[in-house]
Design a protein around this motif. Sequence first.
Motif, PDB file in Angstrom:
ATOM      1  N   CYS A   1      68.006  38.588  26.420  1.00  0.00           N
ATOM      2  CA  CYS A   1      68.419  37.344  27.064  1.00  0.00           C
ATOM      3  C   CYS A   1      67.177  36.600  27.514  1.00  0.00           C
ATOM      4  CB  CYS A   1      69.378  37.589  28.221  1.00  0.00           C
ATOM      5  SG  CYS A   1      68.673  38.520  29.601  1.00  0.00           S
ATOM      6  N   SER A   2      67.345  35.282  27.692  1.00  0.00           N
ATOM      7  CA  SER A   2      66.160  34.450  27.836  1.00  0.00           C
ATOM      8  C   SER A   2      66.361  33.293  28.789  1.00  0.00           C
ATOM      9  CB  SER A   2      65.772  33.920  26.452  1.00  0.00           C
ATOM     10  OG  SER A   2      64.778  32.922  26.518  1.00  0.00           O
TER      11      SER A   2
ATOM     12  N   GLY B   1      59.508  42.733  26.050  1.00  0.00           N
ATOM     13  CA  GLY B   1      59.787  41.301  26.003  1.00  0.00           C
ATOM     14  C   GLY B   1      59.026  40.619  27.121  1.00  0.00           C
ATOM     15  N   ALA B   2      58.594  39.365  26.869  1.00  0.00           N
ATOM     16  CA  ALA B   2      57.675  38.745  27.816  1.00  0.00           C
ATOM     17  C   ALA B   2      57.927  37.252  27.954  1.00  0.00           C
ATOM     18  CB  ALA B   2      56.224  38.992  27.382  1.00  0.00           C
ATOM     19  N   ARG B   3      57.167  36.672  28.857  1.00  0.00           N
ATOM     20  CA  ARG B   3      57.247  35.240  29.083  1.00  0.00           C
ATOM     21  C   ARG B   3      56.798  34.444  27.852  1.00  0.00           C
ATOM     22  NH1 ARG B   3      56.631  31.753  34.084  1.00  0.00           N
ATOM     23  NH2 ARG B   3      56.806  33.676  35.275  1.00  0.00           N
ATOM     24  N   ASP B   4      56.056  35.087  26.955  1.00  0.00           N
ATOM     25  CA  ASP B   4      55.612  34.402  25.731  1.00  0.00           C
ATOM     26  C   ASP B   4      56.702  34.329  24.658  1.00  0.00           C
ATOM     27  OD1 ASP B   4      55.697  36.977  24.667  1.00  0.00           O
ATOM     28  OD2 ASP B   4      53.527  37.208  24.512  1.00  0.00           O
ATOM     29  N   ALA B   5      57.937  34.780  24.986  1.00  0.00           N
ATOM     30  CA  ALA B   5      59.116  34.705  24.116  1.00  0.00           C
ATOM     31  C   ALA B   5      59.060  35.668  22.939  1.00  0.00           C
ATOM     32  CB  ALA B   5      59.344  33.279  23.606  1.00  0.00           C
TER      33      ALA B   5
ATOM     34  N   ILE C   1      61.603  35.991  27.574  1.00  0.00           N
ATOM     35  CA  ILE C   1      62.618  37.045  27.422  1.00  0.00           C
ATOM     36  C   ILE C   1      62.715  37.778  28.757  1.00  0.00           C
ATOM     37  CG2 ILE C   1      63.267  39.152  26.202  1.00  0.00           C
ATOM     38  CD1 ILE C   1      61.587  38.143  23.829  1.00  0.00           C
ATOM     39  N   ASN C   2      63.886  37.752  29.354  1.00  0.00           N
ATOM     40  CA  ASN C   2      64.060  38.317  30.691  1.00  0.00           C
ATOM     41  C   ASN C   2      64.501  39.771  30.698  1.00  0.00           C
ATOM     42  OD1 ASN C   2      63.361  35.951  32.126  1.00  0.00           O
ATOM     43  ND2 ASN C   2      65.417  35.110  31.834  1.00  0.00           N
TER      44      ASN C   2
ATOM     45  N   SER D   1      53.266  37.195  31.144  1.00  0.00           N
ATOM     46  CA  SER D   1      53.881  38.283  31.910  1.00  0.00           C
ATOM     47  C   SER D   1      54.866  39.099  31.077  1.00  0.00           C
ATOM     48  CB  SER D   1      54.622  37.713  33.112  1.00  0.00           C
ATOM     49  OG  SER D   1      53.747  37.045  33.980  1.00  0.00           O
ATOM     50  N   VAL D   2      54.790  40.432  31.221  1.00  0.00           N
ATOM     51  CA  VAL D   2      55.736  41.345  30.579  1.00  0.00           C
ATOM     52  C   VAL D   2      56.922  41.516  31.521  1.00  0.00           C
ATOM     53  CG1 VAL D   2      56.081  43.629  29.577  1.00  0.00           C
ATOM     54  CG2 VAL D   2      53.836  42.509  29.409  1.00  0.00           C
ATOM     55  N   PHE D   3      58.084  41.033  31.104  1.00  0.00           N
ATOM     56  CA  PHE D   3      59.256  41.007  31.983  1.00  0.00           C
ATOM     57  C   PHE D   3      60.210  42.179  31.772  1.00  0.00           C
ATOM     58  CE2 PHE D   3      59.348  36.118  32.744  1.00  0.00           C
ATOM     59  CZ  PHE D   3      58.384  36.259  33.713  1.00  0.00           C
ATOM     60  N   THR D   4      60.224  42.781  30.566  1.00  0.00           N
ATOM     61  CA  THR D   4      61.226  43.809  30.293  1.00  0.00           C
ATOM     62  C   THR D   4      60.691  44.832  29.305  1.00  0.00           C
ATOM     63  OG1 THR D   4      63.500  44.215  29.526  1.00  0.00           O
ATOM     64  CG2 THR D   4      62.325  42.355  28.519  1.00  0.00           C
ATOM     65  N   LEU D   5      60.997  46.105  29.566  1.00  0.00           N
ATOM     66  CA  LEU D   5      60.620  47.224  28.702  1.00  0.00           C
ATOM     67  C   LEU D   5      61.817  48.154  28.541  1.00  0.00           C
ATOM     68  CD1 LEU D   5      57.198  48.251  30.311  1.00  0.00           C
ATOM     69  CD2 LEU D   5      57.480  47.098  28.120  1.00  0.00           C
TER      70      LEU D   5
END
Length: 281
Positions: free
Chosen positions: A221-222, A178-182, A206-207, A162-166
């Motif tokens: 942040c993570s 940034g994504a759930r794959d770190a 990465i949140n 999942s892509v969490f932040t752009l």
Amino acid sequence: VRPGHPENVFFSGSGDGMVVRWDLTTPETGQLLARLPNSVYALHFDRASGQLIAGHNYEGIHFLDPETKHENGSLQLTKAAIFDIQGTDGSLLIASGDGSVVKVDIGTRRILKKVQLSDKSARTIAIDPLSGDIAVGFSDCSIRILDADLAVKNSWVAHSNSVFTLRYVPGKRLLLSGARDARLKAWAADSKYGPAGEVVAHLYAINHIEFSPDGKHFVTCSMDKSIKVWDTENLKLLKVIDRARHAGHGTSVNKLLWTSHFDELISASDDRTISVWHIIF
């Protein structure tokens, strides 16, 4: 966490439905603006109208007046979670857990358009002030670039989760994800949005990504409980803020806000605390 006005004011929303106004000149005490029945993941402060828009999960959005603490109205959008709210040209863009993006007129509080783009959640929205491109990250691992009418201009599988932040890099044609794959990735924000860099940035998801007021640095942040400070020019890691080094957060760090109030950085965590940091280089 969302900025307010003046620059020493910001707002927070929480899993217990509380929306709170904070002042960095007196950070120990917050002012409760609303207590909603469900969790609040997304907030947007509209400077033109002075309204705070809260994404009320499973119900829609609420329009709040931070000065009077009154609710000026609400709008049912979706029965899913609301993960992000961004503002552009008198409108709101809303990312929903049902995979749709909704455009709402702030003045009339009417839905202008709703587009279903995935069967997985729309998690994050970024707007490029240079081109007007609207980037949306999804839990189907993809990033989609939309125009002002929410038509898809480009789409690609960007991460392995999942892509969490752009965020668009200030003053540059570059998009960070940034994504759930770190992983932290950079994309050339032209017509093709080709890859422009990649860093294994964290141990876990990465949140959020946030830029400093001058754009020279950014922070991530993570779920790994850390905050990391980066050089924007070369994606170079400069500092790590965590529990061991700086008495940081004890659980996942979810949102960041780098203010122009003495360059103070705000972080919000699942540990139910908000911390204020002064970054020294």
